[in-house]
Design a protein around this motif. Structure first.
Motif, short mmCIF file in Angstrom:
data_model
loop_
_atom_site.label_atom_id
_atom_site.label_comp_id
_atom_site.label_asym_id
_atom_site.label_seq_id
_atom_site.Cartn_x
_atom_site.Cartn_y
_atom_site.Cartn_z
N SER A 37 0.86 -1.19 0.00
CA SER A 37 0.00 0.00 0.00
C SER A 37 0.89 1.23 0.00
O SER A 37 1.82 1.34 0.80
N ARG A 60 -2.89 -1.32 -2.93
CA ARG A 60 -3.55 -0.02 -2.87
C ARG A 60 -2.57 1.09 -3.25
O ARG A 60 -1.48 1.18 -2.69
N TRP A 92 -5.78 9.92 7.20
CA TRP A 92 -5.51 8.49 7.23
C TRP A 92 -4.84 8.10 8.54
O TRP A 92 -4.02 8.85 9.08
N GLU A 93 -5.15 6.91 9.02
CA GLU A 93 -4.56 6.40 10.25
C GLU A 93 -4.04 4.99 10.02
O GLU A 93 -4.82 4.06 9.80
N ALA A 94 -2.74 4.84 10.02
CA ALA A 94 -2.07 3.54 9.95
C ALA A 94 -2.56 2.69 8.78
O ALA A 94 -2.82 1.49 8.93
N GLU A 95 -2.66 3.29 7.59
CA GLU A 95 -3.22 2.58 6.44
C GLU A 95 -2.20 2.20 5.37
O GLU A 95 -2.51 1.42 4.48
N PHE A 96 -0.96 2.71 5.47
CA PHE A 96 -0.02 2.52 4.37
C PHE A 96 1.30 1.92 4.84
O PHE A 96 1.78 2.20 5.94
N GLU A 97 1.88 1.11 3.96
CA GLU A 97 3.21 0.56 4.22
C GLU A 97 4.30 1.52 3.79
O GLU A 97 5.39 1.54 4.37
N ALA A 125 -0.42 8.36 8.80
CA ALA A 125 -0.92 7.53 7.70
C ALA A 125 -0.20 6.19 7.59
O ALA A 125 -0.75 5.23 7.04
N ARG A 127 1.60 2.66 8.81
CA ARG A 127 1.58 1.65 9.86
C ARG A 127 2.91 1.67 10.60
O ARG A 127 3.92 2.15 10.07
#
Length: 253
Positions: A37, A60, A92-97, A125, A127
């Motif tokens: 992501s 994503r 966004w909260e902790a949604e992306f690598e 945003a 993780r």
């Protein structure tokens, strides 16, 4: 007339995303393709994410930019999420690598508050363990000294997507502290000016960048002075940073 949409199309022509031949694009693309992501902050016309999809990225992909005209051009590809706004306005909260800022977009953050709010939003945003990769021009290289029409390499003659012959050049207007303000002129080959755009970029050094990252909750995973992963030295022209979001002391996120 030379519209904002014309300027966005010209940007793609002047700055093609080509990881096969441009080492900076290849550096970023390898990280993007390895992440499930990706949030591209300051995605502009979306070229990097377009190429990632074309090359088989199945996760994503989200492009974020405040420039609605550039984003409209990005939206020609519908299998990527496109969001108009800034990192500071996103939720966004902790949604992306992985989060990226390519094309020296980090330098558009011209105040301390801009830097802090943007880094806080990128940190949120990602993780835990997620990475943020971006580059800035190293101030020691004084890149702005080449941005003037007396420098032949700064003048570009080309034909735009609408078939118009154009000439493009830059000119520095001021240097105040770590801020460089310059203009970009688009003209006809005879010098008739069609458009003048003005921008300000900030040239932070390694110490300042690292301090802002630490304050925002990142640790430096790696920093390079060029796209071939050489260390930063007294002659480096770039500061290429990979920062990692770390867990808060005594807690897990």
């Amino acid at each position: 007339m030379f519209s904002d949409a014309d300027a966005a199309a010209l940007y793609d022509l002047l700055n093609p995303w080509d990881p096969d031949h441009r080492p900076g694009d290849r550096f970023s693309m390898e990280l993007v393709m390895a992440a499930d992501s990706v949030l591209d902050v300051g995605c502009g016309t979306g070229s990097m994410l377009h190429v990632a999809r074309e090359r088989g990225h199945r996760g994503r992909l989200v492009g974020l930019d405040p420039d609605g005209v550039a984003l409209a051009r990005a939206q020609r590809r519908a299998d990527v999420e496109w969001v108009e706004g800034t990192a500071a306005s996103a939720g966004w909260e902790a949604e992306f690598e992985l989060a990226t800022m390519t094309g020296h977009a980090f330098q558009c953050l011209i105040t301390d508050d801009d830097v802090r709010t943007s880094l806080a939003a990128v940190h949120a945003a990602l993780r835990t363990g997620g990475r943020f990769v971006f580059e800035t021009r190293h101030p020691q290289a004084r890149a702005w000294e080449d941005w003037n029409p007396s420098n032949p390499s700064d003048i570009v003659d080309l034909v735009d997507p609408a078939g118009r012959a154009l000439r493009v050049w830059h000119e520095v207007q001021s240097l105040v502290g770590d801020l460089v303000t310059f203009t970009g002129t688009t003209a006809q080959p005879d010098g008739t000016v069609l458009r003048v755009d003005r921008a300000t970029l900030r040239f932070l050094d390694v110490t300042a960048i690292d301090a802002f990252l630490s304050e925002a909750g990142f640790e430096i995973e790696a920093q390079y002075g060029d796209w071939y992963r050489a260390p930063i030295t007294g002659t480096s022209r770039e500061i290429i940073t990979i920062a990692r979001r770390v867990p808060p002391p005594g807690g897990r996120l």
